[in-house]
Scaffold this motif. Sequence first.
Motif, PDB file in Angstrom:
ATOM      1  N   PHE A   1       8.341  -4.876   2.392  1.00  8.76           N
ATOM      2  CA  PHE A   1       7.074  -4.447   1.998  1.00  8.76           C
ATOM      3  C   PHE A   1       6.176  -5.396   1.543  1.00  8.76           C
ATOM      4  O   PHE A   1       4.907  -5.039   1.403  1.00  8.76           O
ATOM      5  CB  PHE A   1       7.305  -3.292   1.146  1.00  8.76           C
ATOM      6  CG  PHE A   1       8.420  -2.035   1.748  1.00  8.76           C
ATOM      7  CD1 PHE A   1       7.882  -1.292   2.636  1.00  8.76           C
ATOM      8  CD2 PHE A   1       9.498  -1.737   1.072  1.00  8.76           C
ATOM      9  CE1 PHE A   1       8.556  -0.361   3.173  1.00  8.76           C
ATOM     10  CE2 PHE A   1      10.465  -0.743   1.297  1.00  8.76           C
ATOM     11  CZ  PHE A   1       9.957  -0.088   2.653  1.00  8.76           C
TER      12      PHE A   1
ATOM     13  N   ILE B   1       7.223   7.050   6.171  1.00  7.63           N
ATOM     14  CA  ILE B   1       7.558   5.824   5.645  1.00  7.63           C
ATOM     15  C   ILE B   1       7.311   5.734   4.148  1.00  7.63           C
ATOM     16  O   ILE B   1       7.039   4.483   3.391  1.00  7.63           O
ATOM     17  CB  ILE B   1       6.918   4.638   6.465  1.00  7.63           C
ATOM     18  CG1 ILE B   1       5.379   4.789   6.338  1.00  7.63           C
ATOM     19  CG2 ILE B   1       7.282   4.649   8.003  1.00  7.63           C
ATOM     20  CD1 ILE B   1       4.453   3.605   7.060  1.00  7.63           C
ATOM     21  N   CYS B   2       6.666   6.835   3.640  1.00  6.55           N
ATOM     22  CA  CYS B   2       6.474   6.749   2.042  1.00  6.55           C
ATOM     23  C   CYS B   2       6.213   8.435   1.743  1.00  6.55           C
ATOM     24  O   CYS B   2       5.985   9.025   2.561  1.00  6.55           O
ATOM     25  CB  CYS B   2       5.187   5.965   1.834  1.00  6.55           C
ATOM     26  SG  CYS B   2       3.655   6.366   2.002  1.00  6.55           S
TER      27      CYS B   2
ATOM     28  N   ARG C   1       8.875   4.555  -1.116  1.00  8.70           N
ATOM     29  CA  ARG C   1       8.742   4.543   0.518  1.00  8.70           C
ATOM     30  C   ARG C   1      10.253   5.042   1.020  1.00  8.70           C
ATOM     31  O   ARG C   1      10.200   5.317   2.061  1.00  8.70           O
ATOM     32  CB  ARG C   1       8.566   2.918   0.574  1.00  8.70           C
ATOM     33  CG  ARG C   1       7.274   2.449   0.351  1.00  8.70           C
ATOM     34  CD  ARG C   1       7.213   1.150   0.837  1.00  8.70           C
ATOM     35  NE  ARG C   1       5.749   0.529   0.776  1.00  8.70           N
ATOM     36  CZ  ARG C   1       5.127  -0.186  -0.150  1.00  8.70           C
ATOM     37  NH1 ARG C   1       5.952  -0.555  -1.110  1.00  8.70           N
ATOM     38  NH2 ARG C   1       3.863  -0.535  -0.218  1.00  8.70           N
ATOM     39  N   THR C   2      11.401   4.873   0.146  1.00  9.81           N
ATOM     40  CA  THR C   2      12.636   5.251   0.541  1.00  9.81           C
ATOM     41  C   THR C   2      13.435   6.243  -0.284  1.00  9.81           C
ATOM     42  O   THR C   2      12.832   6.375  -1.690  1.00  9.81           O
ATOM     43  CB  THR C   2      13.451   3.954   0.662  1.00  9.81           C
ATOM     44  OG1 THR C   2      13.618   3.425  -0.560  1.00  9.81           O
ATOM     45  CG2 THR C   2      12.885   3.015   1.449  1.00  9.81           C
TER      46      THR C   2
ATOM     47  N   TYR D   1       8.204  -1.459   7.127  1.00 14.17           N
ATOM     48  CA  TYR D   1       9.186  -0.333   6.957  1.00 14.17           C
ATOM     49  C   TYR D   1      10.370  -0.652   7.814  1.00 14.17           C
ATOM     50  O   TYR D   1      11.541  -0.547   7.177  1.00 14.17           O
ATOM     51  CB  TYR D   1       8.784   1.028   7.217  1.00 14.17           C
ATOM     52  CG  TYR D   1       9.636   2.095   6.512  1.00 14.17           C
ATOM     53  CD1 TYR D   1       9.522   2.632   5.295  1.00 14.17           C
ATOM     54  CD2 TYR D   1      10.815   2.608   7.342  1.00 14.17           C
ATOM     55  CE1 TYR D   1      10.427   3.718   5.020  1.00 14.17           C
ATOM     56  CE2 TYR D   1      11.628   3.726   6.989  1.00 14.17           C
ATOM     57  CZ  TYR D   1      11.367   3.973   5.596  1.00 14.17           C
ATOM     58  OH  TYR D   1      12.392   5.159   5.158  1.00 14.17           O
TER      59      TYR D   1
END
Length: 302
Positions: free
Chosen positions: A255, A284-285, A118-119, A250
């Motif tokens: 999460f 966001i991913c 996601r990040t 997000y």
Amino acid sequence: MKKNLGRLFYAATLVGGVAAAMVIILYSAFYGKAVDAEKVIYIDKATQYSEIVEQLRPSLRSKLHQRAFDFYAKRLNLEERFRTGRYLFGEGESVIRVVRRLVLGEQTAVKLVVGEARTLPQLAGKLANQIEADSATLLSAMRNSELKATLGYKRDSLIAMFVPNSYQVYWTITPEKLLERMKRESDAFWNEARTAKLARTKLSKYQVMTLASIVYEETKNRGEMPKIAGVYINRLRKGMPLQACPTVKYAIGDFALTRILYKHLRYDSPFNTYRNAGLPPAPICIPSIAAIDAVLNYDKNN
């Protein structure tokens, strides 16, 4: 006289036989099947030669093979010439082959899996578990403005460049070379057929990746993805907020959040699509390929 000649002939035959046997033994020691089972070793910049020997010695079939390794390693000055890398030695490889591979740096590629993340910090951590570079070094490269510019992501997040798949790379690949490789893979993914579909969506590649990430976080059901993508594209074209709950999670950074409350909807963040119209500033991913294709092939609906 004949008796002496007979003895000489017998002695010569015996010596010849011994010599032949020695040749066979030496050939077997150096060129025969030395590795008794598949063995993987990792050599980084901090690895000492003694550690390499310690890892390899138990995998050699016999003391004869071990002595042959020591002899040939010394002959090629392996202690000073070995190279970093991940080496997979197959069952039956010879001493000659083992030593030469270490000297020449003929390492075995790893299967690098780019999956869910996601990040950028999360992605860097997952990639670092598969190659030599650590997560901090990888993350620094991902955020390097000059490197991003050369890759065509001057103002955008590099997470949009990663296409989920498995790739063959060397364990010692540098962060810079890895990102260059991922850019080539991204360019290959965005083939002529996919690029042609961008006109239908009226979105850029980066925007498609961003919307696909929301679709992917909404559902893992491939059959539902095109319909959900169509709903969001309708909202984008009407200038409506997307009101996508995954963007709220997000934005907050939680999460595991299972219930979205009104206080969450008011959270001030450019990623909160309840407060802001349009797409968030970055994916966001890492979306699945199915989610990306779902956006490109979205269902027209009302």
